[in-house]
Motif scaffolding. Structure first.
Motif, PDB file in Angstrom:
ATOM      1  N   ARG A 184       0.825  -1.213   0.000  1.00 43.57           N
ATOM      2  CA  ARG A 184       0.000   0.000   0.000  1.00 43.57           C
ATOM      3  C   ARG A 184       0.859   1.262   0.000  1.00 43.57           C
ATOM      4  O   ARG A 184       0.538   2.242  -0.684  1.00 43.57           O
ATOM      5  N   VAL A 185       1.925   1.253   0.794  1.00 47.49           N
ATOM      6  CA  VAL A 185       2.798   2.434   0.838  1.00 47.49           C
ATOM      7  C   VAL A 185       3.433   2.681  -0.526  1.00 47.49           C
ATOM      8  O   VAL A 185       3.510   3.822  -1.001  1.00 47.49           O
ATOM      9  N   ALA A 186       3.888   1.624  -1.184  1.00 45.07           N
ATOM     10  CA  ALA A 186       4.482   1.781  -2.521  1.00 45.07           C
ATOM     11  C   ALA A 186       3.460   2.341  -3.506  1.00 45.07           C
ATOM     12  O   ALA A 186       3.772   3.236  -4.305  1.00 45.07           O
ATOM     13  N   GLU A 187       2.226   1.847  -3.451  1.00 43.87           N
ATOM     14  CA  GLU A 187       1.184   2.319  -4.360  1.00 43.87           C
ATOM     15  C   GLU A 187       0.838   3.781  -4.096  1.00 43.87           C
ATOM     16  O   GLU A 187       0.745   4.592  -5.020  1.00 43.87           O
ATOM     17  N   ARG A 188       0.665   4.131  -2.837  1.00 40.92           N
ATOM     18  CA  ARG A 188       0.200   5.469  -2.496  1.00 40.92           C
ATOM     19  C   ARG A 188       1.294   6.526  -2.648  1.00 40.92           C
ATOM     20  O   ARG A 188       0.988   7.719  -2.770  1.00 40.92           O
ATOM     21  N   SER A 189       2.529   6.091  -2.636  1.00 42.30           N
ATOM     22  CA  SER A 189       3.634   7.027  -2.857  1.00 42.30           C
ATOM     23  C   SER A 189       4.081   7.024  -4.313  1.00 42.30           C
ATOM     24  O   SER A 189       5.093   7.639  -4.648  1.00 42.30           O
ATOM     25  N   ASN A 190       3.343   6.316  -5.172  1.00 42.83           N
ATOM     26  CA  ASN A 190       3.726   6.181  -6.579  1.00 42.83           C
ATOM     27  C   ASN A 190       5.146   5.632  -6.728  1.00 42.83           C
ATOM     28  O   ASN A 190       5.924   6.061  -7.587  1.00 42.83           O
ATOM     29  N   GLY A 191       5.482   4.688  -5.848  1.00 41.01           N
ATOM     30  CA  GLY A 191       6.775   4.019  -5.919  1.00 41.01           C
ATOM     31  C   GLY A 191       7.929   4.788  -5.324  1.00 41.01           C
ATOM     32  O   GLY A 191       9.081   4.342  -5.387  1.00 41.01           O
ATOM     33  N   ARG A 192       7.661   5.943  -4.705  1.00 40.76           N
ATOM     34  CA  ARG A 192       8.750   6.759  -4.162  1.00 40.76           C
ATOM     35  C   ARG A 192       9.260   6.245  -2.823  1.00 40.76           C
ATOM     36  O   ARG A 192      10.399   6.524  -2.438  1.00 40.76           O
ATOM     37  N   LEU A 193       8.426   5.507  -2.077  1.00 40.69           N
ATOM     38  CA  LEU A 193       8.870   4.894  -0.824  1.00 40.69           C
ATOM     39  C   LEU A 193       8.618   3.402  -0.916  1.00 40.69           C
ATOM     40  O   LEU A 193       7.476   2.945  -0.976  1.00 40.69           O
ATOM     41  N   LYS A 194       9.706   2.643  -0.938  1.00 34.07           N
ATOM     42  CA  LYS A 194       9.622   1.195  -1.026  1.00 34.07           C
ATOM     43  C   LYS A 194      10.139   0.590   0.271  1.00 34.07           C
ATOM     44  O   LYS A 194      11.223   0.940   0.743  1.00 34.07           O
ATOM     45  N   ILE A 195       9.343  -0.303   0.845  1.00 30.20           N
ATOM     46  CA  ILE A 195       9.733  -0.964   2.093  1.00 30.20           C
ATOM     47  C   ILE A 195      10.026  -2.424   1.775  1.00 30.20           C
ATOM     48  O   ILE A 195       9.119  -3.197   1.440  1.00 30.20           O
ATOM     49  N   SER A 196      11.295  -2.785   1.849  1.00 33.57           N
ATOM     50  CA  SER A 196      11.724  -4.160   1.591  1.00 33.57           C
ATOM     51  C   SER A 196      11.515  -4.979   2.863  1.00 33.57           C
ATOM     52  O   SER A 196      12.067  -4.655   3.923  1.00 33.57           O
ATOM     53  N   VAL A 197      10.682  -6.027   2.784  1.00 33.39           N
ATOM     54  CA  VAL A 197      10.304  -6.771   3.988  1.00 33.39           C
ATOM     55  C   VAL A 197      11.104  -8.072   4.110  1.00 33.39           C
ATOM     56  O   VAL A 197      11.368  -8.753   3.118  1.00 33.39           O
ATOM     57  N   HIS A 198      11.469  -8.403   5.360  1.00 37.97           N
ATOM     58  CA  HIS A 198      12.295  -9.573   5.646  1.00 37.97           C
ATOM     59  C   HIS A 198      11.671 -10.336   6.817  1.00 37.97           C
ATOM     60  O   HIS A 198      11.354  -9.730   7.846  1.00 37.97           O
ATOM     61  N   PRO A 199      11.501 -11.650   6.695  1.00 33.74           N
ATOM     62  CA  PRO A 199      10.862 -12.430   7.761  1.00 33.74           C
ATOM     63  C   PRO A 199      11.795 -12.669   8.942  1.00 33.74           C
ATOM     64  O   PRO A 199      12.963 -12.255   8.941  1.00 33.74           O
TER      65      PRO A 199
END
Length: 346
Positions: A61-76
């Motif tokens: 959702r953050v990537a979509e709403r920021s138009n790709g300007r903020l990407k959160i790379s997730v790690h388990p």
């Protein structure tokens, strides 16, 4: 209670509409501005329901709403560091963001013991939600976290419930049961009269199937089912041991401040919306899961006997008194809680 539910729904709908309206106006083209990439580690494995529904969903959702300007790379869990190291790593800025349980960082955030679960207090999730948001409990947690350089956002509220092999007929029966537990709830169960035994999540299934324990708690039905606990224990017990914010998103304060203002707003608003949406969604998923488990595995939802419930309330008061001694904010949280419960006739 009906009025409270209407208010809850109206608040969520209005907040979502306003947030979406703000995001839809004048979106910044991704190619014209810097793309910022953060790392987030969770304390959960990818098999957990909350991995996809909370962690991955928020990143998307953050990537979509920021138009790709903020990407959160997730790690388990354990991919970058041990789960117990997530909060210190976020505080130091080793990673910008984490998804963890306040049970892991109660030494840094003393009110976290209450955030993880408040046993013997709430009878439903709406009560906990009112306490978190309207009576300012989350604000007290955030104040302690921010003193460590960390922003704190509760993911969702949900119950922690027991899974047992047999339904106890009385408090005396419960006192003979060995129950897998962890954290503050281990101390609470001992106060109720059970025999709590610690085991990490990866060992609960084996402990149940081999008879080392007679029951366990691992979140509510969805999380218990993710570990296949119902293969060995067919009784899902209510009322809940406690209702709380078992997980939270945490953010390094300096990393947050370094974001452009519009990205800070998008991230904060998305996290706030996530709380309301996930809290409601999780309850729906719980009831659906329990119906499916009843049909597919013969799971029965059962009630703990009255003398056990009475003892739970008594032990809950003692637990809260102990937690109040941890910090001034914890004491204030317990004071507000006791006032709320008194107003509810408890």
């Amino acid at each position: 209670m009906k009025q409270t539910r209407r208010s809850f729904t109206r608040t969520f709908a209005i907040g979502s509409a306003l947030a979406l309206a703000g995001w839809s106006q004048n979106p910044a083209p991704a190619e014209a501005q810097e793309v910022i990439t953060w790392r987030l580690q969770a304390h959960l494995p990818t098999g957990s329901g909350s991995w996809n529904d909370s962690v991955v969903a928020l990143s998307t959702r953050v990537a979509e709403r920021s138009n790709g300007r903020l990407k959160i790379s997730v790690h388990p869990a354990d991919s970058l560091m041990a789960s117990s190291e997530i909060f210190p790593a976020v505080a130091r800025g080793v990673i910008e963001m984490g998804y963890s349980s306040p049970a892991y960082f109660q030494d840094q955030v003393p009110t976290g013991g209450l955030a993880f679960s408040i046993p013997g207090a709430f009878q439903s999730v709406w009560e906990a939600t009112y306490f978190w948001k309207h009576l300012g409990f989350e604000a007290l947690i955030r104040e302690e976290a921010q003193a460590k350089g960390v922003h704190y956002f509760t993911d969702k509220l949900y119950p922690t419930e027991l899974v047992l092999k047999e339904v106890p007929a009385s408090l005396a029966d419960l006192s003979k049961m060995r129950i897998r537990s962890a954290g503050a709830l281990q101390r609470y169960l001992a106060g109720v009269g059970a025999a709590p035994v610690f085991a990490p999540g990866s060992e609960i299934y084996l402990a149940l199937t081999t008879g080392v324990v007679d029951g366990a708690h691992w979140g509510a039905a969805q999380e218990a089912n993710s570990l296949s606990l119902y293969e060995a224990a067919k009784f899902h017990m209510r009322p809940a041991l406690g209702i709380g914010g078992v997980e939270a998103f945490i953010i390094n304060e300096k990393a947050m401040a370094a974001l452009p203002e519009d990205l800070r707003d998008i991230l904060s608003q998305t996290l706030e919306e996530n709380f309301w949406a996930r809290t409601v969604e999780y309850q729906h998923q719980e009831e659906k899961m329990l119906r499916e488990l009843a049909q597919s595995q013969g799971v029965t939802v059962a009630q703990l006997p009255q003398d056990v419930q009475d003892k739970m309330r008594e032990a809950g008061k003692a637990f809260r008194a102990e937690e109040a001694a941890r910090s001034p904010n914890a004491a204030e949280a317990v004071r507000r809680l006791e006032d709320f419960l008194a107003g509810m006739g408890r």
